[in-house]
Design a protein around this motif. Structure first.
Motif, short mmCIF file in Angstrom:
data_model
loop_
_atom_site.label_atom_id
_atom_site.label_comp_id
_atom_site.label_asym_id
_atom_site.label_seq_id
_atom_site.Cartn_x
_atom_site.Cartn_y
_atom_site.Cartn_z
N GLY A 23 0.81 -1.21 0.00
CA GLY A 23 0.00 0.00 0.00
C GLY A 23 0.84 1.26 0.00
N GLU A 27 0.50 3.94 -3.07
CA GLU A 27 0.12 5.33 -2.85
C GLU A 27 1.10 6.31 -3.50
OE1 GLU A 27 -0.06 5.67 1.35
OE2 GLU A 27 -1.86 4.42 1.54
N ARG A 28 2.31 5.85 -3.76
CA ARG A 28 3.33 6.71 -4.37
C ARG A 28 3.60 6.35 -5.82
NH1 ARG A 28 3.22 6.19 0.64
NH2 ARG A 28 3.83 7.89 2.07
#
Length: 282
Positions: A23, A27-28
């Motif tokens: 995760g 997210e990046r």
């Protein structure tokens, strides 16, 4: 620019670590290309290696953002750019088969290394070093000068910014102090299948015992002679007709192959130290 990275980590095992790491990268904008993990039930530790691409963030940005995330899990972690070869210093005495093999594999593009220097207590291989355009440092060692010689060798290692030191049949016992300074970044090749036949002249010891298998062991260097965490081992079959010289000659091939595999896995950040053992994500 190459935005490919390798993240290695270890921490106390708990549920959700893989999900959290995935995760965090998602997210990046990270895309996982290779992942492996291992739960050591004996120690309660979790180990993971993730290779991923991330176009949106640079190396330092990722490091900065990883720190608080890793702290939340009590992680020991490292981040490496795949485009950065591992700065390496090789050390050798008078047996050059492992040195020659590593140099050839490096120049052939088979090892992600940047070999910065060769250190030797003999002059035998200065021409070999020159043929590969690698600086050669002759540092003689005697009982009386051992401390000064180690000091000079360490100066070379630090001046070259070496992330890895390979004892490619460097037949000197390193001091406890130097072992501590090189902890986790020095690999030795021992011409025996450890834990059997430690110390000097293992082929003589093996011949005396009439072994049917001879071997080689690549391990991290520690202050305990030939007892560091083992990275790789292999064996070759022999019989009663083989002389010590036969065993020595046959063993050279095994030594070279074992050391090359260990160096490759280390330089690809596939080896994580687990106490007196290793986790190797091949």
């Amino acid at each position: 620019m190459n935005h490919a990275y390798i993240l290695t980590l270890s921490c106390p095992d708990r549920t959700g670590i893989v999900h959290a790491v995935s995760g965090f990268l998602l997210e990046r904008g990270g895309n996982i290309e290779e992942a492996a993990q291992y739960n050591d039930h004996d120690t309660g530790l979790f180990f993971m290696r993730v290779q991923f691409a991330c176009e949106s963030l640079g190396f330092e940005e990722l490091r900065t953002q990883l720190q608080p995330f890793a702290d939340g899990f009590g992680m020991r972690w490292s981040l490496h750019a795949t485009s950065a070869p591992v700065r390496t210093v090789l050390m050798v005495s008078k047996e050059g088969h492992c040195l020659n093999d590593l140099l050839f594999r490096w120049k052939s593009g088979l090892l992600p290394l940047d070999i910065r220097a060769i250190i030797s207590n003999h002059r035998d291989f200065y021409q070999l070093a020159a043929s590969y355009n690698v600086p050669f440092h002759h540092i003689p060692v005697t009982a009386a000068t051992k401390a000064q010689a180690e000091g000079r060798a360490y100066e070379v290692i630090e001046a070259e910014g070496a992330e890895l030191v390979v004892l490619a049949r460097y037949m000197q016992i390193l001091s406890d102090d130097l072992c501590r300074k090189l902890a986790g970044r020095a690999i030795n090749i021992h011409h025996s299948f450890l834990p059997s036949f430690k110390g000097a002249k293992p082929y003589y010891q093996a011949h005396d015992r009439g072994v049917k298998l001879i071997g080689a062991t690549a391990h991290y260097v520690t202050a305990d002679l030939d007892e560091g965490p083992i990275i790789e081992q292999d064996v070759a079959r022999v019989d009663h007709s083989r002389t010590v010289e036969d065993l020595t000659a046959q063993g050279r091939d095994t030594e070279s192959q074992v050391l090359a595999r260990a160096v490759k896995w280390h330089s690809e950040h596939r080896v994580l130290i687990n106490g007196h053992k290793t986790v190797v994500f091949k």
